[in-house]
Design a protein around this motif. Structure first.
Motif, PDB file in Angstrom:
ATOM      1  N   GLY A  62       0.848  -1.206  -0.001  1.00  0.00           N
ATOM      2  CA  GLY A  62      -0.014  -0.011   0.041  1.00  0.00           C
ATOM      3  C   GLY A  62       0.849   1.363  -0.131  1.00  0.00           C
ATOM      4  N   HIS A  63       0.133   2.430   0.190  1.00  0.00           N
ATOM      5  CA  HIS A  63       0.987   3.678   0.278  1.00  0.00           C
ATOM      6  C   HIS A  63       2.067   3.643   1.447  1.00  0.00           C
ATOM      7  CE1 HIS A  63      -1.833   5.719  -2.261  1.00  0.00           C
ATOM      8  NE2 HIS A  63      -2.750   5.305  -1.773  1.00  0.00           N
ATOM      9  N   HIS A  64       1.821   2.874   2.411  1.00  0.00           N
ATOM     10  CA  HIS A  64       2.941   2.865   3.490  1.00  0.00           C
ATOM     11  C   HIS A  64       4.008   2.204   3.029  1.00  0.00           C
ATOM     12  CE1 HIS A  64       0.189   4.505   6.552  1.00  0.00           C
ATOM     13  NE2 HIS A  64      -0.639   3.544   6.360  1.00  0.00           N
ATOM     14  N   GLU A  65       3.875   1.418   1.919  1.00  0.00           N
ATOM     15  CA  GLU A  65       5.296   0.741   1.360  1.00  0.00           C
ATOM     16  C   GLU A  65       5.858   1.389   0.448  1.00  0.00           C
ATOM     17  OE1 GLU A  65       3.615  -1.389   4.322  1.00  0.00           O
ATOM     18  OE2 GLU A  65       2.300  -1.395   2.370  1.00  0.00           O
ATOM     19  N   LYS A  66       5.480   2.728   0.046  1.00  0.00           N
ATOM     20  CA  LYS A  66       6.317   3.355  -1.027  1.00  0.00           C
ATOM     21  C   LYS A  66       7.522   3.529  -1.014  1.00  0.00           C
ATOM     22  CE  LYS A  66       3.746   6.492  -3.367  1.00  0.00           C
ATOM     23  NZ  LYS A  66       2.905   7.728  -3.654  1.00  0.00           N
ATOM     24  N   GLU A  67       7.968   4.052   0.041  1.00  0.00           N
ATOM     25  CA  GLU A  67       9.423   4.392   0.316  1.00  0.00           C
ATOM     26  C   GLU A  67      10.050   3.132   0.439  1.00  0.00           C
ATOM     27  OE1 GLU A  67      11.869   6.696   3.788  1.00  0.00           O
ATOM     28  OE2 GLU A  67       9.756   7.219   3.472  1.00  0.00           O
ATOM     29  N   LYS A  68       9.513   1.973   0.973  1.00  0.00           N
ATOM     30  CA  LYS A  68      10.517   0.849   1.133  1.00  0.00           C
ATOM     31  C   LYS A  68      10.543   0.260  -0.415  1.00  0.00           C
ATOM     32  CE  LYS A  68      10.245  -3.628   3.534  1.00  0.00           C
ATOM     33  NZ  LYS A  68       9.675  -4.324   4.831  1.00  0.00           N
ATOM     34  N   ALA A  69       9.449   0.137  -1.173  1.00  0.00           N
ATOM     35  CA  ALA A  69       9.668  -0.249  -2.423  1.00  0.00           C
ATOM     36  C   ALA A  69      10.867   0.463  -3.054  1.00  0.00           C
ATOM     37  CB  ALA A  69       8.405  -0.236  -3.252  1.00  0.00           C
ATOM     38  N   LEU A  70      10.752   1.769  -3.098  1.00  0.00           N
ATOM     39  CA  LEU A  70      11.801   2.540  -3.831  1.00  0.00           C
ATOM     40  C   LEU A  70      13.328   2.205  -3.458  1.00  0.00           C
ATOM     41  CD1 LEU A  70      10.486   6.005  -4.083  1.00  0.00           C
ATOM     42  CD2 LEU A  70      10.614   4.387  -5.785  1.00  0.00           C
ATOM     43  N   ALA A  71      13.394   1.851  -1.960  1.00  0.00           N
ATOM     44  CA  ALA A  71      14.542   1.267  -1.500  1.00  0.00           C
ATOM     45  C   ALA A  71      15.058   0.045  -2.189  1.00  0.00           C
ATOM     46  CB  ALA A  71      14.524   1.248   0.053  1.00  0.00           C
ATOM     47  N   VAL A  72      14.034  -1.017  -2.141  1.00  0.00           N
ATOM     48  CA  VAL A  72      14.451  -2.290  -2.872  1.00  0.00           C
ATOM     49  C   VAL A  72      14.745  -1.915  -4.143  1.00  0.00           C
ATOM     50  CG1 VAL A  72      12.912  -4.364  -3.455  1.00  0.00           C
ATOM     51  CG2 VAL A  72      12.583  -3.223  -1.434  1.00  0.00           C
ATOM     52  N   VAL A  73      14.074  -1.285  -5.090  1.00  0.00           N
ATOM     53  CA  VAL A  73      14.334  -1.096  -6.392  1.00  0.00           C
ATOM     54  C   VAL A  73      15.881  -0.605  -6.577  1.00  0.00           C
ATOM     55  CG1 VAL A  73      13.750   0.216  -8.515  1.00  0.00           C
ATOM     56  CG2 VAL A  73      11.944  -0.634  -7.142  1.00  0.00           C
ATOM     57  N   ASN A  74      16.269   0.466  -5.741  1.00  0.00           N
ATOM     58  CA  ASN A  74      17.447   1.173  -5.755  1.00  0.00           C
ATOM     59  C   ASN A  74      18.698   0.211  -5.261  1.00  0.00           C
ATOM     60  OD1 ASN A  74      16.245   3.426  -6.618  1.00  0.00           O
ATOM     61  ND2 ASN A  74      15.981   4.238  -4.525  1.00  0.00           N
TER      62      ASN A  74
END
Length: 343
Positions: free
Chosen positions: A201-213
């Motif tokens: 969800g929205h709460h995971e947006k920052e975490k997802a970007l960290a994963v991609v990076n």
């Protein structure tokens, strides 16, 4: 004469999905008209369930809601939430009722002293026992989750993916002590030969970007914060195996009869909320650190490890998680099922 039965479960995603065998049994076995009372945020989870005649939203105006509920003249109330607010509702409505026993003391014993007095049964079986006095019996058909056609995600047009040819990774949970770190998730993704869709969800947006990076994977699709719960379920429905934590989408995955790898942190399957498939022969793999004296540290979770070491998560090996997912992929080479399960 058709019975009218009110089922109460306010939250959350997984807990509500776990009530669906009770709802199905009431409707199919008793021919009952089932109403379901829940919070507005969780209404979409049951809105398309054909075994529910009416979804009622928990209102802030308690008195008006009580008048509306009393006017329904329910034959019975099945309280699967069982807290102070549901007790007030039961008392005000005045219909006969049965309530789910949460076993909070038994959970406290296990968390605080490591004494396990919990029954060796899934919470679904305990939910069903709450309705047993009405004549409901277990049908072993697993959980229900219904994805309407208008919520189907066009994975080919949107991401150039083929059904069954990608891994879905549910990267979050309600509490951080249930979750792999972004670095660990990236390391798992790097060892998967298939495209990966990150779900959250929205709460995971920052975490997802960290994963991609942090990842060097050739195809990671970050859907976190862009899909609602029904669209996320559609992605899972069309996916190969799913990697998930102990969270609501784990139960939706089970309801959709999909294979999955469940990575456990501070919580444990012995709480009775592991994937439930009924008699459907679907494999799932449990990854957990079983020999930690501090686990479980909570029946829910924390924002950070109370001990500071976070061994229940940090001792997971990304290569083992990736290998488990690929073993399920090889076991289910064509894991396609209808987008809308039969009622």
């Amino acid at each position: 004469m058709t019975q009218k039965i009110l089922v109460i479960r306010f939250s959350s995603i997984g807990d509500i999905v776990l009530t669906t065998p009770v709802i199905r049994a009431l409707h199919r076995q008793l021919g009952a008209e089932v109403h379901f009372l829940t919070k507005e945020a969780f209404a979409p989870i049951v809105h398309f369930n054909p075994h529910i005649a009416k979804v009622i939203i928990l209102a802030e105006d308690f008195d008006s809601m009580m008048e509306a509920l009393k006017a329904e003249q329910y034959d019975h109330i099945i309280d699967l939430h069982h807290n102070v607010r549901t007790q007030r509702i039961r008392f005000a409505v005045g219909s006969p009722f049965t309530s789910f026993r949460k076993l909070n003391f038994e959970k406290w014993l296990l968390v605080r002293f490591g004494i396990n007095r919990l029954p060796d049964s899934h919470i679904v079986d305990r939910y069903l026992a709450t309705a047993a006095s009405l004549g409901v019996v277990k049908d072993d058909e697993g959980l229900d989750f219904f994805v309407p056609a208008e919520k189907s995600v066009d994975i080919k047009g949107l991401w150039n993916l083929l059904p069954g040819q990608y891994i879905s990774f549910v990267i979050g949970a309600a509490h951080q002590t249930k979750c792999l770190t972004p670095i660990q998730i990236a390391q798992v993704c790097d060892q998967l030969p298939l495209p990966v869709v990150l779900l959250g969800g929205h709460h995971e947006k920052e975490k997802a970007l960290a994963v991609v990076n942090a990842s060097s994977h050739h195809t990671i699709i970050n859907s976190c914060g862009t899909l609602d719960i029904l669209q996320s379920a559609s992605v899972i429905q069309q996916s190969g195996p799913i990697i998930t934590h102990d969270t609501g989408l784990m139960h939706i995955t089970a309801a959709l009869k999909k294979p999955q790898v469940v990575v456990w942190g501070n919580t444990i399957p012995e709480f009775g909320m592991y994937p439930y498939y009924g008699n459907h022969k679907v494999s799932w793999i449990s990854m957990e650190q079983k020999n930690l004296s501090c686990r479980p540290c909570s029946k829910l979770g924390f924002d950070k490890c109370p001990k500071g070491h976070f061994k229940c998560i940090m001792h997971h090996h990304p290569d083992q998680i990736a290998a488990a997912a690929m073993s399920l992929y090889n076991e289910y080479p064509n894991p396609l099922t209808p987008l809308i399960p039969s009622p």
